[in-house]
Design an enzyme around this catalytic site. Structure first.
Site, PDB file in Angstrom:
ATOM      1  N   ASP A  47      -0.622 -10.763  -1.913  1.00 47.05           N
ATOM      2  CA  ASP A  47       0.631 -10.707  -1.160  1.00 47.05           C
ATOM      3  C   ASP A  47       0.619 -11.584   0.086  1.00 47.05           C
ATOM      4  OD1 ASP A  47      -1.135  -9.031   0.196  1.00 47.05           O
ATOM      5  OD2 ASP A  47       0.046  -7.213  -0.115  1.00 47.05           O
ATOM      6  N   THR A  48      -0.528 -11.683   0.759  1.00 49.08           N
ATOM      7  CA  THR A  48      -0.582 -12.564   1.927  1.00 49.08           C
ATOM      8  C   THR A  48      -0.446 -14.024   1.521  1.00 49.08           C
ATOM      9  OG1 THR A  48      -2.097 -10.973   2.932  1.00 49.08           O
ATOM     10  CG2 THR A  48      -1.853 -13.087   4.034  1.00 49.08           C
ATOM     11  N   ALA A  74      -5.089  -7.149  -2.191  1.00 48.09           N
ATOM     12  CA  ALA A  74      -6.237  -7.827  -2.791  1.00 48.09           C
ATOM     13  C   ALA A  74      -7.362  -6.849  -3.148  1.00 48.09           C
ATOM     14  CB  ALA A  74      -6.763  -8.885  -1.827  1.00 48.09           C
ATOM     15  N   ALA A 117       0.804  -1.221   0.000  1.00 52.91           N
ATOM     16  CA  ALA A 117       0.000   0.000   0.000  1.00 52.91           C
ATOM     17  C   ALA A 117       0.837   1.271   0.000  1.00 52.91           C
ATOM     18  CB  ALA A 117      -0.919   0.003   1.216  1.00 52.91           C
ATOM     19  N   SER A 118       2.103   1.190   0.424  1.00 51.02           N
ATOM     20  CA  SER A 118       2.922   2.400   0.496  1.00 51.02           C
ATOM     21  C   SER A 118       4.184   2.331  -0.351  1.00 51.02           C
ATOM     22  CB  SER A 118       3.305   2.695   1.951  1.00 51.02           C
ATOM     23  OG  SER A 118       4.021   1.611   2.515  1.00 51.02           O
ATOM     24  N   SER A 119       4.579   1.146  -0.766  1.00 50.93           N
ATOM     25  CA  SER A 119       5.792   1.040  -1.582  1.00 50.93           C
ATOM     26  C   SER A 119       5.807  -0.265  -2.355  1.00 50.93           C
ATOM     27  CB  SER A 119       7.046   1.127  -0.692  1.00 50.93           C
ATOM     28  OG  SER A 119       7.126  -0.014   0.158  1.00 50.93           O
ATOM     29  N   ASN A 136      -8.641 -10.658   9.001  1.00 50.23           N
ATOM     30  CA  ASN A 136      -8.004  -9.401   8.636  1.00 50.23           C
ATOM     31  C   ASN A 136      -8.110  -8.430   9.809  1.00 50.23           C
ATOM     32  OD1 ASN A 136      -6.627  -8.628   6.360  1.00 50.23           O
ATOM     33  ND2 ASN A 136      -8.346  -7.619   5.403  1.00 50.23           N
ATOM     34  N   GLN A 155       1.448   3.861  10.833  1.00 52.93           N
ATOM     35  CA  GLN A 155       1.870   4.600   9.637  1.00 52.93           C
ATOM     36  C   GLN A 155       1.165   5.948   9.568  1.00 52.93           C
ATOM     37  OE1 GLN A 155       0.864   1.858   6.506  1.00 52.93           O
ATOM     38  NE2 GLN A 155       2.524   0.431   6.985  1.00 52.93           N
ATOM     39  N   THR A 172       0.961  -3.384   6.644  1.00 48.32           N
ATOM     40  CA  THR A 172      -0.117  -2.391   6.696  1.00 48.32           C
ATOM     41  C   THR A 172      -1.368  -3.037   7.293  1.00 48.32           C
ATOM     42  OG1 THR A 172       0.757  -1.232   4.776  1.00 48.32           O
ATOM     43  CG2 THR A 172      -1.541  -0.843   5.315  1.00 48.32           C
TER      44      THR A 172
END
Length: 472
Positions: free
Chosen positions: A238-239, A80, A12-14, A296, A304, A259
């Protein structure tokens, strides 16, 4: 001859491009390129800049070429639920709207008028979150039906990036399951559900499993980059990639910490029972058609945002130091409250919650950070109890993976509140799992258990024990 794989891991940030290869039986990593990712306002919506992300992928591949390395394969993983719709000319007709956009407010409740919550869970096994793809699509159908009428192709973010690389369209399994539109048992798009919602089922692509070789690069990209390679589907969620890198699965609960915090365990079948529904657990797809039974939790997004609210005056490491200095402060917020999803000011929202619940109000950066870390630990503790209740057994260990596993204070808090051994690592779990899937597709690694054995021997894992063990 050594095979080189590139993991494109975008959060989400990079985002990063990480090169991976086997050397004397050990998995080696080298970060080639890192870039920023952020949500931007486009018109009325908060969106991802996917064209920029694709350009950064090309920039990283060009760096590889300059280093004299021509990768054999590339695999992309991202977050996702988000997607792009293409028209009959394969042109985007929607922005890549972020799950943090408010367009889904109230949509979940409207969908429940068409299909009951219980039936939806029984069929898909997916956790109810207001930003799931199903509610994003229903929002488009309700407010902009002309878009869905034009849409001929549905691609999730990594699917779209793969399409830009290869010209091939496919929906990858692990990410597709997060839409809440895939049947948990058939592992295919749930056409009955799509019909009930009035969403065109023809725009969805064939679902392909991790380790699928999608194709090679478009001719124009080969000319631009100077080399060709295979595009392989890892677990594009990613998870899903991160869970591949959990060294030991038996008797272990994992927390993929970034995140978002994803806490759960690997399972061989979906658990769509009432108790799992009540506790809001999900059955997302995993490697080799296993299921990631997990919940989740808001995660380090909160810290952050706190860092941003303090104008980035303090590093994440400094926040840990300040929190440790504020050890006597104790207030707990519900990290899963929607108010923390995208507040105007996270620090103020945390303070407001404490006021409303009659708790001490954090007044310093250290107290705010301590509140966040304590609250995360308590949310993990609750989730662990729920998992053990559903499985009717005790789990011996917790394995924290991902960037958040570097937070030693939080690791110790988790060990203390759960009274369990906590193993922290590997840090680069998502990229490691991504590369492992590619190396399995290339025949360098034979199967998942061998991959996990290699990972266990290749990367550091730190152990944390409860400070004051208590009897169960």
């Amino acid at each position: 001859m050594t095979k080189y794989s590139i993991a494109v891991d975008i959060g989400a940030s990079s985002g990063r491009l990480i090169l991976g290869w086997l050397e004397n039986g050990s998995l080696k990593l080298d970060e080639i390129h890192r870039f920023e990712n952020k949500i931007v306002k486009k018109g009325d919506h908060y969106c991802w800049e996917v064209e920029k992300l694709f350009q950064e992928i090309k920039n990283g591949l060009k760096k590889c070429f300059e280093m004299g390395i021509k990768p054999d394969s590339i695999g992309i993983d991202t977050w996702a639920v988000d997607f792009v719709l293409l028209d009959e000319n394969d042109q985007p007709i929607t922005e890549a709207v972020s799950y943090r956009d408010p367009r889904t407010d109230g949509m979940m409740e409207e969908v429940f008028q068409l299909i009951s919550k219980e039936r939806l869970y029984l069929e898909t096994g997916i956790q109810f979150q207001k930003f799931n793809t199903i509610y994003q699509l229903y929002s488009i159908k309700k407010n902009h039906p002309e878009i869905l009428e034009k849409a001929k192709t549905f691609l999730m973010i990594p699917d779209y990036l793969n399409y830009l690389l290869t010209g091939k369209k496919a929906n990858e399994y692990t990410n597709a399951t997060s839409t809440q539109l895939v049947n948990a048992f058939t592992k295919k798009w749930d056409h009955q559900l799509l019909d009930v919602l009035g969403i065109n089922k023809d725009m969805f692509q064939e679902i392909k499993a991790p380790k699928t070789v999608l194709g090679t690069l478009r001719d124009e990209l080969v000319s631009e980059l100077g080399f060709d390679m295979e595009v392989i589907l890892p677990a594009t969620h990613d998870t899903g990639s991160a869970v591949i890198a959990v060294p030991e699965q038996d008797g272990t609960i994992y927390i993929s910490s970034g995140t978002w915090s994803l806490i759960g365990t690997e399972n061989y079948f979906p658990i769509c029972v009432t108790k799992a529904l009540d506790y809001n657990f999900t059955n997302e797809g995993g490697i080799d058609y296993q299921y990631r039974f997990l919940k989740n939790i808001m995660g380090l997004w909160m810290i952050q945002e706190v860092k941003r609210n303090y104008n980035d005056e303090y590093s994440f490491a400094r926040f840990v130091e300040l929190a440790e200095a504020a050890k006597d402060f104790k207030s707990i917020v519900n990290v899963n409250d929607d108010r923390f999803l995208k507040p105007d000011n996270m620090v103020q929202e945390i303070m407001n919650y404490c006021v409303e619940t009659g708790q001490p109000i954090p007044s310093t950066p250290g107290e705010v950070a301590k509140c966040v870390y304590d609250s995360l630990a308590v949310s993990y503790q609750d989730a662990v109890k729920e998992i053990e209740e559903i499985f009717e057994k005790q789990f011996e260990k917790i394995n924290v993976i991902g960037g958040g596993c570097q937070n030693e204070m939080l690791n110790q808090l988790i060990a203390d509140v759960t009274n369990k051994e906590v193993n922290a690592g590997p840090v680069e779990a998502t990229a490691i799992g991504n590369i492992a899937a590619q190396l399995m597709a290339l025949g360098e690694i034979q199967e998942i258990n061998q991959a996990r054995g290699i990972i266990k021997e290749s990367f550091e894992v730190k152990k944390y024990l409860p400070a004051q063990p208590v009897k169960n």
